[in-house]
Design a protein around this motif. Structure first.
Motif, PDB file in Angstrom:
ATOM      1  N   LYS A 208       0.762  -1.138  -0.164  1.00 25.77           N
ATOM      2  CA  LYS A 208      -0.013  -0.009  -0.043  1.00 25.77           C
ATOM      3  C   LYS A 208       0.885   1.120   0.053  1.00 25.77           C
ATOM      4  O   LYS A 208       2.127   1.261   0.248  1.00 25.77           O
ATOM      5  CB  LYS A 208      -0.766  -0.183   1.159  1.00 25.77           C
ATOM      6  CG  LYS A 208      -1.976  -1.078   1.154  1.00 25.77           C
ATOM      7  CD  LYS A 208      -2.770  -1.128   2.348  1.00 25.77           C
ATOM      8  CE  LYS A 208      -3.973  -2.351   2.410  1.00 25.77           C
ATOM      9  NZ  LYS A 208      -4.919  -2.253   3.486  1.00 25.77           N
ATOM     10  N   VAL A 209       0.191   2.426  -0.280  1.00 22.80           N
ATOM     11  CA  VAL A 209       1.122   3.683  -0.489  1.00 22.80           C
ATOM     12  C   VAL A 209       1.736   4.068   0.695  1.00 22.80           C
ATOM     13  O   VAL A 209       3.120   4.321   0.529  1.00 22.80           O
ATOM     14  CB  VAL A 209       0.143   4.716  -1.041  1.00 22.80           C
ATOM     15  CG1 VAL A 209       0.840   6.035  -0.968  1.00 22.80           C
ATOM     16  CG2 VAL A 209      -0.486   4.574  -2.252  1.00 22.80           C
ATOM     17  N   PRO A 210       1.360   3.674   2.014  1.00 19.90           N
ATOM     18  CA  PRO A 210       2.419   4.402   3.122  1.00 19.90           C
ATOM     19  C   PRO A 210       3.481   3.496   3.227  1.00 19.90           C
ATOM     20  O   PRO A 210       4.607   4.039   3.680  1.00 19.90           O
ATOM     21  CB  PRO A 210       1.152   4.200   4.331  1.00 19.90           C
ATOM     22  CG  PRO A 210      -0.075   4.322   3.727  1.00 19.90           C
ATOM     23  CD  PRO A 210       0.095   3.666   2.387  1.00 19.90           C
ATOM     24  N   ALA A 211       3.435   2.017   3.135  1.00 15.16           N
ATOM     25  CA  ALA A 211       4.582   1.244   3.287  1.00 15.16           C
ATOM     26  C   ALA A 211       5.441   1.469   2.088  1.00 15.16           C
ATOM     27  O   ALA A 211       6.832   1.645   2.171  1.00 15.16           O
ATOM     28  CB  ALA A 211       4.055  -0.152   3.200  1.00 15.16           C
ATOM     29  N   PHE A 212       5.196   1.686   0.778  1.00 15.72           N
ATOM     30  CA  PHE A 212       5.841   1.935  -0.304  1.00 15.72           C
ATOM     31  C   PHE A 212       6.588   3.341  -0.106  1.00 15.72           C
ATOM     32  O   PHE A 212       7.982   3.400  -0.493  1.00 15.72           O
ATOM     33  CB  PHE A 212       4.927   2.053  -1.556  1.00 15.72           C
ATOM     34  CG  PHE A 212       5.804   2.153  -2.929  1.00 15.72           C
ATOM     35  CD1 PHE A 212       6.147   0.931  -3.640  1.00 15.72           C
ATOM     36  CD2 PHE A 212       6.016   3.517  -3.436  1.00 15.72           C
ATOM     37  CE1 PHE A 212       6.790   1.001  -4.871  1.00 15.72           C
ATOM     38  CE2 PHE A 212       6.958   3.450  -4.609  1.00 15.72           C
ATOM     39  CZ  PHE A 212       7.390   2.448  -5.265  1.00 15.72           C
ATOM     40  N   ASP A 213       5.963   4.311   0.453  1.00 13.66           N
ATOM     41  CA  ASP A 213       6.347   5.607   0.725  1.00 13.66           C
ATOM     42  C   ASP A 213       7.891   5.475   1.660  1.00 13.66           C
ATOM     43  O   ASP A 213       8.734   6.053   1.572  1.00 13.66           O
ATOM     44  CB  ASP A 213       5.205   6.432   1.102  1.00 13.66           C
ATOM     45  CG  ASP A 213       5.810   8.107   1.244  1.00 13.66           C
ATOM     46  OD1 ASP A 213       6.651   8.374   0.468  1.00 13.66           O
ATOM     47  OD2 ASP A 213       5.606   8.752   2.331  1.00 13.66           O
ATOM     48  N   ILE A 354      16.643  -2.464  12.105  1.00 11.61           N
ATOM     49  CA  ILE A 354      15.896  -1.305  12.309  1.00 11.61           C
ATOM     50  C   ILE A 354      14.583  -1.351  11.752  1.00 11.61           C
ATOM     51  O   ILE A 354      14.508  -1.656  10.473  1.00 11.61           O
ATOM     52  CB  ILE A 354      16.866   0.085  11.707  1.00 11.61           C
ATOM     53  CG1 ILE A 354      18.139   0.172  12.387  1.00 11.61           C
ATOM     54  CG2 ILE A 354      15.901   1.208  11.758  1.00 11.61           C
ATOM     55  CD1 ILE A 354      18.933   1.145  11.699  1.00 11.61           C
ATOM     56  N   ALA A 355      13.560  -1.442  12.570  1.00 13.62           N
ATOM     57  CA  ALA A 355      12.020  -1.394  12.173  1.00 13.62           C
ATOM     58  C   ALA A 355      11.500   0.036  12.190  1.00 13.62           C
ATOM     59  O   ALA A 355      11.486   0.899  13.153  1.00 13.62           O
ATOM     60  CB  ALA A 355      11.252  -2.357  13.093  1.00 13.62           C
ATOM     61  N   VAL A 356      11.029   0.214  10.967  1.00 18.87           N
ATOM     62  CA  VAL A 356      10.147   1.587  10.668  1.00 18.87           C
ATOM     63  C   VAL A 356       8.743   1.179  10.391  1.00 18.87           C
ATOM     64  O   VAL A 356       8.621   0.417   9.581  1.00 18.87           O
ATOM     65  CB  VAL A 356      10.812   2.339   9.692  1.00 18.87           C
ATOM     66  CG1 VAL A 356      10.344   3.771   9.550  1.00 18.87           C
ATOM     67  CG2 VAL A 356      12.413   2.383   9.774  1.00 18.87           C
ATOM     68  N   ASP A 357       7.970   1.995  11.249  1.00 17.40           N
ATOM     69  CA  ASP A 357       6.544   1.901  10.941  1.00 17.40           C
ATOM     70  C   ASP A 357       6.075   2.547   9.524  1.00 17.40           C
ATOM     71  O   ASP A 357       6.976   3.597   9.286  1.00 17.40           O
ATOM     72  CB  ASP A 357       5.732   2.519  12.064  1.00 17.40           C
ATOM     73  CG  ASP A 357       5.695   1.670  13.254  1.00 17.40           C
ATOM     74  OD1 ASP A 357       6.157   0.495  13.444  1.00 17.40           O
ATOM     75  OD2 ASP A 357       5.025   2.032  14.365  1.00 17.40           O
ATOM     76  N   GLU A 358       5.219   2.076   8.823  1.00 19.75           N
ATOM     77  CA  GLU A 358       5.094   2.577   7.371  1.00 19.75           C
ATOM     78  C   GLU A 358       4.394   3.975   7.771  1.00 19.75           C
ATOM     79  O   GLU A 358       4.775   4.761   6.711  1.00 19.75           O
ATOM     80  CB  GLU A 358       3.653   1.763   7.115  1.00 19.75           C
ATOM     81  CG  GLU A 358       2.348   1.920   7.940  1.00 19.75           C
ATOM     82  CD  GLU A 358       1.377   1.137   7.147  1.00 19.75           C
ATOM     83  OE1 GLU A 358       1.583   0.885   5.876  1.00 19.75           O
ATOM     84  OE2 GLU A 358       0.245   0.952   7.724  1.00 19.75           O
ATOM     85  N   ALA A 359       4.040   4.564   8.757  1.00 19.05           N
ATOM     86  CA  ALA A 359       3.700   6.007   8.786  1.00 19.05           C
ATOM     87  C   ALA A 359       4.939   6.825   9.275  1.00 19.05           C
ATOM     88  O   ALA A 359       4.642   8.204   9.370  1.00 19.05           O
ATOM     89  CB  ALA A 359       2.421   6.087   9.716  1.00 19.05           C
TER      90      ALA A 359
END
Length: 735
Positions: A208-213, A354-359
């Motif tokens: 989805k767009v947020p994860a792709f971004d 390093i884990a980054v939330d999609e938002a």
């Protein structure tokens, strides 16, 4: 017995799992632990990450050559402030001694001499394996010093240079070491511990767009830090997975998922969720070893399902291993599956990630720029702001781009350099116009001063003989617009003439300092309609535009987007993502990078249609027209709605797979293949040529207005008439 299941939603704030009902009394085997239990216990208690870094992987793709009397210093990356073990440096080297004399080869590590060999043969092998100490290095580098010296004669004062005595160090030389990932205590340390080619892991092929971004931002941050990122997705059931070289411990092969992976090949079809869990558990021994991951709801759900499915197989194959497996999961997956800080340090497959939330992609990518990443000294952060510091008037401090200030002991020559993207400094029509270095130098034994030279993208732009009195002085050099590139390197070199009181005295180095306060001055400039002009335009708010179809093949398209954005000098600050649905046109109101989306004709010089590529001139006449092409792409500078940008289009059925990083240079059209630019040209080269030749009497005459031409022409005619009359009078008198 009830099927194995963890209630991950029941994770407490302290990070303790609530175990699901396993059924029956707790298992306490009276006999020796099974091989499955022993393996998970080993993973839990003896986590190890191994690295192998070759010189070629660091970008040194050709041999290092030392001749005569010379020294070379190499800085090889290791995790900062982390003890290493089993560390060694395998140097592949050979030599030639055409001049003979007395030759000495020395290797040192972190300033400590380890090898000192006298060379007597005319040629031979100089390879060495150097054992390194396991001490933590706060700098994040192993300093390798190589010294190659020749003395032709001890009996007479003569030219001691020996260009025929040569040492060659091959790019295949390798630094290898291992470390305990549990020693990685915060995000800043995790960044330094990444390999040269890190893996960014996403939840699935279609995002989805947020994860792709978030993914393209973190990937570009890695590329701009000198990494060569690989994008991978958790495979779906039925996807082909390359298991070549995958090592499955013998003790786990009684578990069906691990047994299936052990028999897999280069195109193994994933059979079930338990096999996905087994791939994750293998960590660096499997194909899903990650260094950065984008955490979205799909990632959490798929990971939880995979680990539960694997747990059920462990329960069936080795019931005594269930508590050990549960303990391993607490250590390995708890921080990732639980709610927490948007950017955090987690463990996955035994590796620190390093884990980054999609938002949180935009904030995290800004945090991991060179300006701020060193302050990420906790395991989880919420980034509320991480922007570039305000500029002082029209200057940018060189310290913003890396370590420039410091002291160098200069024997013959020493260099220091930094790199920066043009878009990171250009804003409001301002471009780099001047660089200023604040310097100080000591004299050598003969009272001589060093020479400081400034290079911009390998071109000399300024040089001076320094005042060798130890007092601060400024070296300023203008930066010509024609030297600007999307990615720029600024280097300062110090040269000394080695001096000796007596012929055979050893040469001594003397200090030169680059003092804090050095800067780049910006000035108003006109943006040219080429890749460099667009890179400068990216200094303000800008946008990357992709088609919605790209989100359905995220790993391949993310890698393509990251490489093209890096090539165009696309800065992360103030960047926005626009996803364009099929059949719609993008909205363009800022400088842009558009990939495989229709943006209108604008000032297009190229056209692409079913494997056909046409490159036109300014009159729209074809300069090049080729058909049946494949695995090519074209990038060109275009103007749409008054905004400059780069338009990228694939040519043919299959797009290029970019194997290495590259940069767009001068010109406004680039044809790209798998290895980057095949051709870069410009329709406006004539204008550049005019500017380059706009000097001399002819150019000055052409710049004058018609009125001044008539006036000067009239004066010239009157002078000629007067000269003719004077000559006639002189002739009459003589006659």
């Amino acid at each position: 017995m009830a099927p194995f299941k963890f209630h991950f939603a029941g994770l407490t704030a302290a990070g303790i799992f609530s175990l699901g009902a396993i059924g029956g009394p707790a298992l306490a085997p009276a006999h020796a632990a099974s091989a499955v239990a022993e393996q998970f216990s080993h993973w839990r208690n003896n986590a190890t990450v191994t690295r192998r870094i070759s010189l070629s992987g660091l970008g040194i793709t050709s041999p290092l050559i030392l001749s005569g009397d010379s020294q070379r210093d190499l800085y090889l990356p290791v995790p900062a402030a982390v003890p290493i073990r089993d560390a060694s440096l395998q140097l592949s080297a050979n030599y030639l001694r055409g001049n003979g004399g007395r030759t000495l080869l020395q290797f040192s590590v972190d300033g400590e001499p380890l090898v000192s060999n006298r060379i007597t043969e005319d040629r031979g092998d100089a390879s060495q394996q150097l054992a390194l100490t396991g001490l933590a290095r706060n700098s994040g580098f192993v300093h390798l010093g190589v010294s190659w010296s020749s003395v032709l004669s001890d009996l007479e004062c003569a030219d001691q240079r020996a260009p025929g005595n040569i040492l060659r160090i091959a790019p295949t030389s390798v630094l290898s070491y291992s470390f305990d990932p549990r020693d990685i205590r915060n995000l800043a340390m995790a960044w330094t511990a990444m390999p040269v080619a890190p893996v960014l892991l996403v939840s699935q092929r279609s995002l989805k767009v947020p994860a792709f971004d978030a993914a393209w931002r973190m990937g570009l941050a890695l590329e701009q830090a000198g990494k060569r990122v690989t994008i991978k997705a958790l495979p779906a059931i039925g996807d082909a997975v390359d298991l070549s070289g995958v090592s499955v411990p013998e003790g786990l092969r009684s578990v069906p998922a691990f047994a299936a992976l052990a028999s897999g090949g280069p195109a193994y079809r994933l059979g079930n969720e338990a096999e996905l869990g087994a791939l994750i558990a293998l960590g660096q021994n499997g194909p899903l070893a990650a260094d950065v991951l984008i955490r979205d709801a799909a990632f959490v759900a798929r990971l939880q399902a995979a680990l539960n499915a694997l747990g059920q197989q462990v329960q069936a194959a080795a019931p005594d291993a269930v508590p050990v497996y549960a303990d391993w999961l607490k250590q390995d997956a708890s921080a990732l599956l639980a709610q927490g800080a948007p950017t955090r340090l987690v463990t996955l497959g035994g590796n620190r990630v390093i884990a980054v939330d999609e938002a949180a992609g935009a904030q995290a990518a800004s945090l991991f720029t060179s300006q701020w990443r060193s302050v990420a000294l906790s395991q989880g952060v919420t980034v509320r702001a991480a922007s570039e510091p305000a500029r002082l008037a029209n200057t940018v401090a060189l310290s913003q781009f890396g370590v420039m200030a410091g002291t160098l002991d200069v024997l013959a020559r020493s260099d220091r350099s930094i790199g920066f993207d043009l878009g990171a400094v250009a804003a409001n029509g301002q471009l780099p116009a001047e660089v200023a270095f604040k310097l100080a130098a000591a004299p050598n034994l003969a009272g001589e001063a060093p020479v400081a030279s400034v290079f911009f993208n390998d071109y000399l732009i300024g040089s001076t003989r320094m005042n060798a009195d130890g007092k601060p002085q400024w070296l300023r050099a203008d930066i010509p617009n024609r030297l600007l590139a999307s990615r720029n390197e600024l280097k300062i070199s110090f040269l000394r003439q080695p001096s000796r009181v007596h012929c055979h005295d050893p040469a001594t180095s003397y200090p030169v300092s680059i003092l804090p306060g050095s800067y780049i001055r910006l000035a108003k400039g006109s943006l040219t309609a080429d890749f460099i002009g667009v890179a400068a335009a990216f200094g303000a708010k800008h946008e990357v535009i992709v088609p919605a179809a790209w989100l359905g093949d995220a790993p391949a398209q993310l890698k393509r987007l990251i490489r093209i954005a890096d090539a165009a000098g696309f800065p992360l600050a103030q960047a926005q993502l626009q996803v364009v649905p099929a059949g719609q046109a993008p909205r363009i109101d800022t400088p842009f990078l558009a990939l495989d989306v229709p943006v209108g004709q604008g000032t297009a010089l190229t056209s692409v249609d079913n494997g056909r590529l046409i490159i036109n001139d300014d009159d729209k006449k074809p300069l090049l027209d080729l058909a049946t092409l494949n695995q090519l792409a074209v990038a060109e500078v275009a103007e749409v709605n008054g905004q400059m940008g780069v338009v990228y289009r694939s040519v043919g059925k299959d797009a290029p797979v970019y194997r290495q990083a590259f940069r767009f240079t001068r010109g406004d059209v680039a044809v790209l293949g798998n290895d980057g630019p095949i051709l870069q040209t410009g329709s406006r080269q004539g204008a550049e040529l005019d500017g380059a030749t706009a000097s001399g009497p002819k150019a000055l005459w052409e710049k004058l207005s018609l009125t001044w031409r008539l006036i000067l022409g009239g004066v010239a005619v009157l002078l000629i008439i007067a000269l003719i009359r004077r000559l006639r009078r002189k002739t009459v008198k003589q006659g």
